[in-house]
Design a protein around this motif. Structure first.
Motif, PDB file in Angstrom:
ATOM      1  N   LEU A   7       0.986  -1.184   0.029  1.00 34.42           N
ATOM      2  CA  LEU A   7      -0.612   0.235   0.335  1.00 34.42           C
ATOM      3  C   LEU A   7       0.520   1.284  -0.166  1.00 34.42           C
ATOM      4  O   LEU A   7       1.671   0.871   1.248  1.00 34.42           O
ATOM      5  CB  LEU A   7      -1.117   0.044   1.410  1.00 34.42           C
ATOM      6  N   VAL A  11      -3.153   5.433  -0.485  1.00 38.04           N
ATOM      7  CA  VAL A  11      -4.664   4.759   0.057  1.00 38.04           C
ATOM      8  C   VAL A  11      -5.194   5.347   1.308  1.00 38.04           C
ATOM      9  O   VAL A  11      -6.078   4.675   1.520  1.00 38.04           O
ATOM     10  CB  VAL A  11      -3.607   3.666  -0.348  1.00 38.04           C
ATOM     11  N   ALA A  18      -8.980   1.073   5.427  1.00 36.79           N
ATOM     12  CA  ALA A  18      -7.892   0.473   3.233  1.00 36.79           C
ATOM     13  C   ALA A  18      -7.648  -1.177   3.747  1.00 36.79           C
ATOM     14  O   ALA A  18      -7.786  -2.327   3.378  1.00 36.79           O
ATOM     15  CB  ALA A  18      -7.298   1.436   2.471  1.00 36.79           C
ATOM     16  N   VAL A 127      -0.402  -0.686  -4.868  1.00 36.09           N
ATOM     17  CA  VAL A 127      -1.781  -0.464  -4.699  1.00 36.09           C
ATOM     18  C   VAL A 127      -1.809   1.191  -4.129  1.00 36.09           C
ATOM     19  O   VAL A 127      -1.129   1.169  -2.903  1.00 36.09           O
ATOM     20  CB  VAL A 127      -3.181  -1.374  -3.545  1.00 36.09           C
ATOM     21  N   TYR A 147      -7.122   2.035  -5.917  1.00 35.12           N
ATOM     22  CA  TYR A 147      -7.623   1.956  -4.898  1.00 35.12           C
ATOM     23  C   TYR A 147      -8.553   1.570  -5.166  1.00 35.12           C
ATOM     24  O   TYR A 147      -9.265   3.147  -5.616  1.00 35.12           O
ATOM     25  CB  TYR A 147      -7.173   2.469  -3.651  1.00 35.12           C
TER      26      TYR A 147
END
Length: 440
Positions: A7, A11, A18, A127, A147
């Motif tokens: 991540l 995000v 998340a 992401v 995302y």
């Protein structure tokens, strides 16, 4: 097969929950992400609030186990703060600058290359909401994606609030004879939404047509209540503007959303409707106009003066429309008019939090720059007897962590389209000027 999701900071700052969005897969947070989150936690805005939430969330996981070893998540996956895969050596030949984005990319690259050496390698996916980070990941051979967990619908599939139907001319004749139609008589394969507008056109090719609106229960089609008479000197210039006024002036619809490009008349129509409801009909006690303070381009920084002077640059589009409606001749006249009336209040959204607002006509401009949490906070401020109008252009977003499918305005449009308390219309035709229309 399980996947490994690495991540990016943006995000977590966009959606602090998340880590729960990746089902039974492994979630990896690079150590540099913690440093970036720490640098944001003192901010007084939505980003700061999310940074503090992530900090508390990760601190809570410490009671489950060591974050560097990995702790279990509710969905069956694991969460890990990564320290051992941050070596920058393999990145230097491609991206030599030692910055935070490249350090995050290095973690993903090292994981990817480590997995490729195994008999059954797990896919490694970076992401990020940063387009350039995803492009750089692609250059390195790493799978990258945006995302998408909070995306409702792609912008082309967003609810428009109006549909055009080709029907037999007898259907149009029936409507003009009885002033109503049953939705079931149209034999549609899909369901119409409450307060959705319907344009009936003759499938035989004649000019015969009709403009109708679905009732609050979604069962009947009815004629529009309003005529096309001017509202505070403003008349609808196209069908969508007439639909917008129909929603704005309907006291039984407490939530109205308007979307459309710049110049389609959203702000002007909302202000004209609000002034009519307050000054002419006395339906509401006050007209409250607010917009988020999100700059387009370089921030102006702190501005001198009292609150009204500080707000003026951000609220100038609202004042421009008020000057047009009041037909002011000299600079400064609009301030005198507003001070004398006392029933119009122009605010930044910062000052709305924590308030309860009953009996007011509330206009929130540029709502596409609000997150889901912010728009929930604002709509929950609406008290008894108030009406709120949210409007903006989902394609014109200045917020760094929002896009056309994840912003608060799109969220409200999609979530409330089946509710009888809400109405929506998308304005498509620019009416500001011929020059502006050509640019649109």
């Amino acid at each position: 097969m399980k996947k490994i999701y690495v991540l990016d900071t943006n995000v977590l700052l966009h959606d602090p929950k998340a880590v729960y969005a990746f089902e039974d897969n492994d979630v990896v947070i690079p150590a540099v992400v913690l440093e970036e989150i720490d640098s944001k936690k003192r901010l007084a805005d939505e980003i700061g609030r999310n940074a503090r939430y992530v900090s508390r969330l990760l601190d809570g996981f410490r009671s489950v186990g060591h974050l560097y070893d990995g702790v279990p998540l509710e969905g069956g996956g694991t969460l890990k703060v990564e320290l051992n895969h941050r070596s920058f050596q393999k990145m230097q030949d491609v991206f030599s600058e030692l910055n935070n984005d490249n350090l995050i990319l290095a973690v993903a690259l090292n994981y990817h290359q480590e997995e490729q050496e195994k008999e059954e390698p797990k896919p490694v996916i970076l992401v990020s909401k940063d387009t350039l980070v995803r492009i750089k990941a692609d250059v390195l051979g790493i799978t990258a994606q945006d995302y998408l967990s909070d995306h409702l619908v792609p912008l082309p599939d967003m609810y428009m609030g109006c549909v055009t139907l080709m029907v037999h001319p007898s259907v149009i004749d029936e409507f003009y004879s009885y002033r109503k139609l049953s939705v079931t008589s149209l034999n549609l394969k899909y369901q119409l939404h409450p307060h959705e507008f319907v344009i009936l056109k003759d499938e035989m090719g004649t000019t015969k047509s009709a403009l109708l609106k679905v009732d609050s229960e979604g069962r009947k089609l009815e004629p529009l209540y309003l005529s096309n008479d001017p509202i505070w000197g403003i008349s609808a210039r196209n069908a969508q503007q007439r639909m917008a006024l129909e929603l704005l002036l309907n006291d039984d619809i407490p939530l109205v959303t308007l979307t459309g490009k710049a110049g389609t008349g959203k702000t002007l129509l909302a202000l004209a409707a609000g002034l009519m409801k307050i000054e002419d009909e006395h339906k509401y006690k006050k007209l409250l106009i607010a917009r988020p303070v999100v700059p387009m381009g370089k921030d102006l920084g702190y501005l001198p003066g009292e609150k009204e002077e500080k707000l003026r640059p951000w609220m100038q589009p609202v004042y421009d429309n008020l000057e047009f409606l009041f037909d002011t001749k000299k600079p400064g006249d609009i301030e005198k008019i507003l001070a004398g009336m006392g029933s119009i209040q122009v605010e930044a959204l910062t000052y709305i939090r924590g308030r309860s607002i009953p009996g007011q006509f509330i206009i929130i401009d540029e709502a596409q720059n609000l997150s889901r949490h912010e728009v929930k906070t604002i709509v929950s401020r609406v008290g008894e007897g108030s009406k709120i109008v949210l409007m903006g252009d989902p394609e014109q977003i200045d917020h760094p962590y929002l896009d056309a499918s994840s912003n608060g305005l799109t969220y409200v449009v999609e979530r409330f389209k089946d509710q009888s308390v809400s109405g929506h219309i998308t304005l498509e035709r620019g009416e500001r000027s011929h020059l502006a229309a050509d640019l649109l």
